[in-house]
Design a protein around this motif. Sequence first.
Motif, PDB file in Angstrom:
ATOM      1  N   ALA A  90      48.205  33.129 -25.333  1.00  0.00           N
ATOM      2  CA  ALA A  90      47.776  32.592 -24.033  1.00  0.00           C
ATOM      3  C   ALA A  90      48.330  31.190 -23.805  1.00  0.00           C
ATOM      4  N   ASN A  91      49.629  31.112 -23.556  1.00  0.00           N
ATOM      5  CA  ASN A  91      50.176  29.851 -23.061  1.00  0.00           C
ATOM      6  C   ASN A  91      51.361  30.128 -22.150  1.00  0.00           C
ATOM      7  N   TYR A 135      40.348  28.417 -18.445  1.00  0.00           N
ATOM      8  CA  TYR A 135      41.770  28.777 -18.358  1.00  0.00           C
ATOM      9  C   TYR A 135      42.183  29.643 -19.546  1.00  0.00           C
ATOM     10  N   LYS A 136      41.780  29.254 -20.744  1.00  0.00           N
ATOM     11  CA  LYS A 136      42.119  30.018 -21.934  1.00  0.00           C
ATOM     12  C   LYS A 136      41.449  31.389 -21.945  1.00  0.00           C
ATOM     13  N   GLN A 137      40.179  31.420 -21.521  1.00  0.00           N
ATOM     14  CA  GLN A 137      39.424  32.673 -21.565  1.00  0.00           C
ATOM     15  C   GLN A 137      39.930  33.698 -20.552  1.00  0.00           C
ATOM     16  N   SER A 138      40.433  33.211 -19.418  1.00  0.00           N
ATOM     17  CA  SER A 138      40.831  34.124 -18.342  1.00  0.00           C
ATOM     18  C   SER A 138      42.326  34.425 -18.323  1.00  0.00           C
ATOM     19  N   ASN A 151      43.550  38.300 -18.798  1.00  0.00           N
ATOM     20  CA  ASN A 151      43.177  39.197 -17.703  1.00  0.00           C
ATOM     21  C   ASN A 151      43.930  38.876 -16.417  1.00  0.00           C
ATOM     22  N   LYS A 152      44.201  37.603 -16.197  1.00  0.00           N
ATOM     23  CA  LYS A 152      44.884  37.197 -14.969  1.00  0.00           C
ATOM     24  C   LYS A 152      46.381  37.504 -14.984  1.00  0.00           C
ATOM     25  N   TYR A 153      47.040  37.244 -16.128  1.00  0.00           N
ATOM     26  CA  TYR A 153      48.500  37.200 -16.116  1.00  0.00           C
ATOM     27  C   TYR A 153      49.204  38.301 -16.895  1.00  0.00           C
ATOM     28  N   MET A 154      48.521  38.947 -17.855  1.00  0.00           N
ATOM     29  CA  MET A 154      49.189  40.001 -18.597  1.00  0.00           C
ATOM     30  C   MET A 154      49.644  41.174 -17.711  1.00  0.00           C
TER      31      MET A 154
END
Length: 382
Positions: free
Chosen positions: A13-14, A83-86, A89-92
Amino acid sequence: MKKVGIMSMQRIANYGSFLQAYALKQLIEELGHKVVFVDYHVGTPIVTENADSKNKFVRKLERGLETLQYQAPLSHKLSFIRYKQSFSNKYMPFLGITNEMNYNPTLDCLVIGSDEVFNCIQKNSNVGYSTELFGKDNHANRLITYAASFGNTTLEKLEKYQKANEIGNLLKKFDAISVRDANSGSIVRRLTGEEPVYCLDPVLTYDYMNCCNRIPRIKATEKYLILYAYAGRISNNEADWIAGYAKEKKLKVYAIGGIQKCADRFIDCSPFEVLAYFRNAEEVITDTFHGSIFSIITHRPFTTLIRKSVGNSYGNEEKLSDMLNRLGLTECMTTKVEDAVRINQHPVDYERVDDFLQKQREIAKEYLQKNIGGRHGKHIED
């Protein structure tokens, strides 16, 4: 049309990991192939000293508690945790990735890379030591890499931890190997006797600013400096200096990618919006590989802080020095943040940089076209 798998750090997640994965997907799809992302089974880290917890829940809890301890506004800390938690789900979904893992699919070609897929002597329990990242047990007709990197894993470390022979034998089964830096090239050459092809990171190779229609236009309401660094890596002294520097230049400090003591704003945005924010920035200070790349492709004045590796602590000097040297931008890097005064006031010759990038993009396209579509070579499945 061939079915091509990419095995990378796509679930990290970055922004850098996401944008390099998206870029390589675009480059391969432009050649007319169907792309899927391939997962690997996480192994036990080689370096156990101060290793992260293996338990995903415990790891998240530890990192959340660590975030709350940083010197930064509470609102920034809470935004960073969200931001890290979401992120996944948002970007994958932009990568075609779901929560279901995709292990060992049948493929015409498996491309391992980019990112630090070969950085196996480290303590990160998200990755660990996984021979699948070196092609073991795959179900592909062809096996290649693209801009793969050993990061700060050196041949000396591979020998110290008695992994050189195993890694060498796995590398010899690849049909083609492309690396992104001199250290990785040297390891491949010494373990296999073969000369790898040097290709730039996909974020440099894919022409994001001219070809990606997902980058929005963001209207800046104030002038700002981007501080792009992982949380906890900018020291208090560096943060205090940056705050004073920005104030003197009448710039707000926007923290992206990590929370910072000196930031006026923490920006929680999509990976594509990151590039829009960079495009509008007055200047950038970063200590990351992709923060430097984002600055380059958006033609920003930037200062890159070099961090030395000490023992098993993670530095960035190998990959950053190598990349900036290849681009003729060594004048943009320093070990002292105060040098930003001098560095950022001198305009970068981006016309020369773009000419170099254009030539490298042709090399990368030719490499991928030749090796994805080539005939089956020396790869042998275990």
